[in-house]
Design a protein around this motif. Structure first.
Motif, PDB file in Angstrom:
ATOM      1  N   VAL A  56     -34.913 -38.426-189.755  1.00 59.96           N
ATOM      2  CA  VAL A  56     -35.113 -39.868-189.955  1.00 59.96           C
ATOM      3  C   VAL A  56     -34.429 -40.327-191.239  1.00 59.96           C
ATOM      4  CG1 VAL A  56     -37.199 -40.160-188.593  1.00 59.96           C
ATOM      5  CG2 VAL A  56     -37.398 -39.481-190.980  1.00 59.96           C
ATOM      6  N   ASP A  57     -33.489 -39.573-191.705  1.00 57.09           N
ATOM      7  CA  ASP A  57     -32.747 -39.956-192.899  1.00 57.09           C
ATOM      8  C   ASP A  57     -31.257 -39.897-192.560  1.00 57.09           C
ATOM      9  OD1 ASP A  57     -31.185 -39.581-195.275  1.00 57.09           O
ATOM     10  OD2 ASP A  57     -33.097 -39.413-196.347  1.00 57.09           O
ATOM     11  N   GLU A  58     -30.578 -41.017-192.747  1.00 56.16           N
ATOM     12  CA  GLU A  58     -29.199 -41.100-192.238  1.00 56.16           C
ATOM     13  C   GLU A  58     -28.246 -40.099-192.887  1.00 56.16           C
ATOM     14  OE1 GLU A  58     -27.050 -44.725-193.215  1.00 56.16           O
ATOM     15  OE2 GLU A  58     -28.645 -45.226-194.630  1.00 56.16           O
ATOM     16  N   GLY A  97     -46.839 -44.309-187.296  1.00 60.46           N
ATOM     17  CA  GLY A  97     -45.506 -44.838-186.961  1.00 60.46           C
ATOM     18  C   GLY A  97     -44.370 -43.850-187.114  1.00 60.46           C
ATOM     19  N   HIS A  98     -44.675 -42.591-187.392  1.00 62.71           N
ATOM     20  CA  HIS A  98     -43.582 -41.668-187.653  1.00 62.71           C
ATOM     21  C   HIS A  98     -42.747 -41.394-186.405  1.00 62.71           C
ATOM     22  CE1 HIS A  98     -41.581 -38.987-190.415  1.00 62.71           C
ATOM     23  NE2 HIS A  98     -41.184 -38.422-189.290  1.00 62.71           N
ATOM     24  N   ALA A 100     -42.397 -43.262-183.868  1.00 59.24           N
ATOM     25  CA  ALA A 100     -41.646 -44.483-183.535  1.00 59.24           C
ATOM     26  C   ALA A 100     -40.336 -44.499-184.324  1.00 59.24           C
ATOM     27  CB  ALA A 100     -42.491 -45.713-183.858  1.00 59.24           C
ATOM     28  N   LYS A 101     -40.404 -44.042-185.577  1.00 58.28           N
ATOM     29  CA  LYS A 101     -39.213 -43.998-186.421  1.00 58.28           C
ATOM     30  C   LYS A 101     -38.202 -42.979-185.867  1.00 58.28           C
ATOM     31  CE  LYS A 101     -40.407 -44.477-191.044  1.00 58.28           C
ATOM     32  NZ  LYS A 101     -40.740 -43.804-192.307  1.00 58.28           N
ATOM     33  N   ARG A 103     -37.938 -42.030-182.831  1.00 55.69           N
ATOM     34  CA  ARG A 103     -37.386 -42.579-181.586  1.00 55.69           C
ATOM     35  C   ARG A 103     -36.262 -43.583-181.895  1.00 55.69           C
ATOM     36  NH1 ARG A 103     -41.821 -44.517-179.906  1.00 55.69           N
ATOM     37  NH2 ARG A 103     -42.624 -42.715-178.818  1.00 55.69           N
ATOM     38  N   ARG A 104     -36.523 -44.429-182.898  1.00 58.73           N
ATOM     39  CA  ARG A 104     -35.501 -45.431-183.264  1.00 58.73           C
ATOM     40  C   ARG A 104     -34.204 -44.751-183.710  1.00 58.73           C
ATOM     41  NH1 ARG A 104     -39.692 -48.392-185.443  1.00 58.73           N
ATOM     42  NH2 ARG A 104     -39.282 -47.749-187.587  1.00 58.73           N
ATOM     43  N   TRP A 105     -34.362 -43.677-184.503  1.00 58.23           N
ATOM     44  CA  TRP A 105     -33.172 -42.958-184.978  1.00 58.23           C
ATOM     45  C   TRP A 105     -32.428 -42.299-183.825  1.00 58.23           C
ATOM     46  CZ3 TRP A 105     -30.098 -43.146-188.914  1.00 58.23           C
ATOM     47  CH2 TRP A 105     -30.572 -43.749-190.081  1.00 58.23           C
ATOM     48  N   LYS A 108     -30.517 -44.951-182.130  1.00 64.17           N
ATOM     49  CA  LYS A 108     -29.383 -45.394-182.950  1.00 64.17           C
ATOM     50  C   LYS A 108     -28.243 -44.370-182.932  1.00 64.17           C
ATOM     51  CE  LYS A 108     -28.209 -47.023-187.511  1.00 64.17           C
ATOM     52  NZ  LYS A 108     -28.549 -47.129-188.881  1.00 64.17           N
ATOM     53  N   GLU A 249     -49.854 -39.763-194.149  1.00 66.00           N
ATOM     54  CA  GLU A 249     -48.640 -40.270-194.797  1.00 66.00           C
ATOM     55  C   GLU A 249     -48.023 -39.164-195.668  1.00 66.00           C
ATOM     56  OE1 GLU A 249     -45.796 -42.568-194.776  1.00 66.00           O
ATOM     57  OE2 GLU A 249     -47.578 -43.294-193.734  1.00 66.00           O
TER      58      GLU A 249
END
Ligand SMILES: Cc1cc2nc3c(=O)[nH]c(=O)nc-3n(C[C@H](O)[C@H](O)[C@H](O)COP(=O)(O)OP(=O)(O)OC[C@H]3O[C@@H](n4cnc5c(N)ncnc54)[C@H](O)[C@@H]3O)c2cc1C
Length: 388
Positions: A56-58, A97-98, A100-101, A103-105, A108, A249
Motif C-alpha cells: 500500500v505504499d507506491e 479500512g486496511h 479497502a486500501k 484493494r484500491r492499490w 490502481k 491501527e
C-alpha cells in the motif's frame, strides 16, 4: 587481490543481491561476511518470507514488478527452487479500512485480486471470520525460502566472477580519496573504488568512525509456530496462502503455510524489543517478559477466535533481528563527504521481497550510473537532526 572495483560488506539478502548485480556488470566484486555462511544472526535467514505485489505504499509497489522478474530469473539460472506461489491474503476489520486500501492499490496498479466474503474465506481456508471483516486475495503472492535464496544468489555471484568470503569481519572503512577506499578486515587490507555497506543491524558500527550515525532501532523478533489439529491443513498444497491480518491501527499478525516444519503453521505478532545485536540472546528484563506475555496472550486469543484448525499454544519459537528506521522506510544513500561510500540500512522488516531491486539501485549508485528508481525518498537527509 589488486585494487577491486567494489567491496560489499555484509552477505545478507541486500548485500548478496548488490554483489550479484555488480558481478553481472563485470565489475571486480568482493562480498565480505563476518559470520560463516549461512548463519542465523542477522535478518535474512530461515525458510520463509512473504512475496507479494499488493504494497500500500507506491515507492515499494513500484519495485515489485521488476523484483518478481529478478526472483524468477534467479531461480531459473541458479537451478535451485526457492519460490512457491501460494497467493497472498489480507484480512482486516472493515472499520480499520486496511483491506479497502489494499484493494484500491491493486486496482490502481492492475494487480489481479479478488474480494472474499466471510463465508468464502471460511470455507476456502478453514478460518472463522464474521462480516465485520474484509478480505482480499492476490493470487501472485508467494513464499520465498530465505536460505535457498541466499545460496542461489551467492552461487550466481561466483559464477559471474565475483568473490564471496565469509568469516571475515570488516573492521574499518578508510576513504583515501574520491577514487580509493581502504577496507581493513580481521584477515586482510583491500583497496577498492567504492564500498557498499549492507550491514543490517550492525550498520552504525562502520559508519560511526566516519562521523555518521543513522537513527536505527535494532529489535529482537519472536517467530512463533502453532500446531495444526489436522496435519497439512495450513500447507500450500492444501491451498493455504500466506497472510497478513491487520488487528489494530498499525499492528499486524502474519502467517506462512506449514511447509517448513511439517504440521506447524508460522503465525507471528509483528513486534520487537530493542537489543544490541551482539547480545541478542542475553536474558531480557522482566518488563519485556511481561509485554511478551501480553502479546502472546493476544495472539492466542486471535487464534482461538479465528483459526479453529489450529492449537492455540505456541509449539516452537525462533528469533530474528529487525532494524527499523524512524519512519519504517529504507535508508539508501551515500556518505555526505565520501561519495564512494554507499550504504543501505533500516530495511525495517520488509526488504526481502524488494531486495533484487534494492541491490540493483545500490549497484547503480556505486558505479555512478543513472539510478533506475527515484531514491530521494530513502535519503538520510529526511531525518532533520541528520541534515547534512
Ligand atoms: C522474522 C522476520 C520476518 C520477516 N518477514 C519478511 C517478509 O515476509 N517479507 C519481506 O519482504 N521481508 C521480511 N523481513 C525483513 C527482511 O528479512 C529484512 O528486511 C532483510 O533480511 C534485511 O536484510 P539485510 O541484508 O539488510 O540485513 P542482514 O540479513 O542482517 O545482513 C547484514 C549482514 O551484514 C553482516 N555484517 C555486518 N557487519 C559486518 C562487518 N563489519 N563485516 C562483515 N560482515 C558484516 C552481518 O553478519 C549480516 O550477515 C522479515 C524479517 C524478520 C526478522
Amino acid at each position: 587481490m589488486d585494487e577491486l572495483d567494489v567491496i560489499v560488506v555484509g552477505a545478507g539478502i541486500i548485500g548478496s543481491w548488490t554483489a550479484y548485480h555488480l558481478a553481472k556488470r563485470g565489475r571486480s566484486t568482493l562480498l565480505l561476511e563476518q559470520f560463516p555462511l549461512l548463519h542465523t544472526r542477522g535478518s535474512s535467514h530461515g525458510h520463509s518470507r512473504i512475496l507479494r505485489k499488493s504494497y500500500v505504499d507506491e515507492h515499494y509497489a513500484a519495485m515489485m514488478p521488476e523484483a518478481y522478474k529478478l526472483w524468477e530469473h534467479m531461480e531459473t539460472s541458479s537451478g535451485i527452487p526457492f519460490m512457491k506461489t501460494t497467493g497472498h491474503l489480507s484480512i482486516s476489520k472493515v472499520k480499520y479500512g486496511h483491506v479497502a486500501k489494499v484493494r484500491r492499490w491493486c486496482e490502481k496498479l492492475s494487480i489481479p485480486h479478488s474480494t472474499l466474503d466471510s463465508q468464502t474465506l471460511n470455507t476456502r481456508v478453514g478460518l472463522k471470520f464474521n462480516d465485520d471483516y474484509d478480505a482480499v486475495i492476490e493470487p501472485s503472492g508467494a513464499v520465498l525460502n530465505a536460505d535457498k535464496c541466499l545460496m542461489s544468489i551467492q552461487s550466481e555471484i561466483k559464477r559471474s566472477g565475483g568473490v564471496v568470503r565469509d568469516q571475515e569481519k570488516v573492521l574499518s572503512i578508510e576513504p583515501v580519496n574520491k577514487d580509493i577506499v581502504r577496507v581493513r578486515t580481521n584477515k586482510n587490507v583491500y583497496k577498492c573504488r567504492s564500498v557498499v555497506l549492507t550491514c543490517g543491524p550492525w550498520a552504525n558500527e562502520l559508519l560511526k568512525p566516519l562521523d555518521l550515525q543513522l537513527p536505527l532501532t535494532v529489535g529482537k523478533v519472536f517467530v512463533t509456530y502453532f500446531k495444526e489439529r489436522s496435519v497439512g491443513a495450513f500447507s500450500s498444497n492444501a491451498g493455504f496462502p500466506n497472510l497478513l491480518c491487520y488487528v489494530k491501527e498499525g499492528n499486524y499478525m502474519y502467517g506462512l503455510p506449514s511447509d517448513e516444519y511439517q504440521g506447524l503453521f508460522k503465525f507471528c505478532y509483528h513486534h520487537y524489543f530493542p537489543i544490541d545485536p551482539n547480545e541478542r540472546d542475553k536474558p531480557q528484563p522482566s518488563q519485556q517478559n511481561e509485554i511478551q506475555r501480553k502479546k502472546t496472550e493476544e495472539l492466542t486469543k486471535f487464534i482461538q477466535n479465528h483459526f479453529p484448525l489450529l492449537e492455540s499454544e505456541t509449539s516452537l519459537v525462533e528469533t530474528c533481528i529487525i532494524t527499523d528506521s524512524p519512519d519504517k522506510d529504507y535508508i539508501l544513500d551515500r556518505h555526505p563527504t565520501h561519495r564512494n561510500v554507499i550504504f543501505a540500512a533500516g530495511m525495517s522488516g520488509h526488504a526481502f521481497k524488494t531486495s533484487p531491486v534494492v541491490g540493483k539501485i545500490l549497484a547503480e549508485m556505486s558505479c555512478e550510473e543513472k539510478v533506475s528508481y527515484p531514491i530521494h525518498h530513502y535519503s538520510v537527509r529526511r531525518f532533520n537532526k541528520h541534515k547534512l
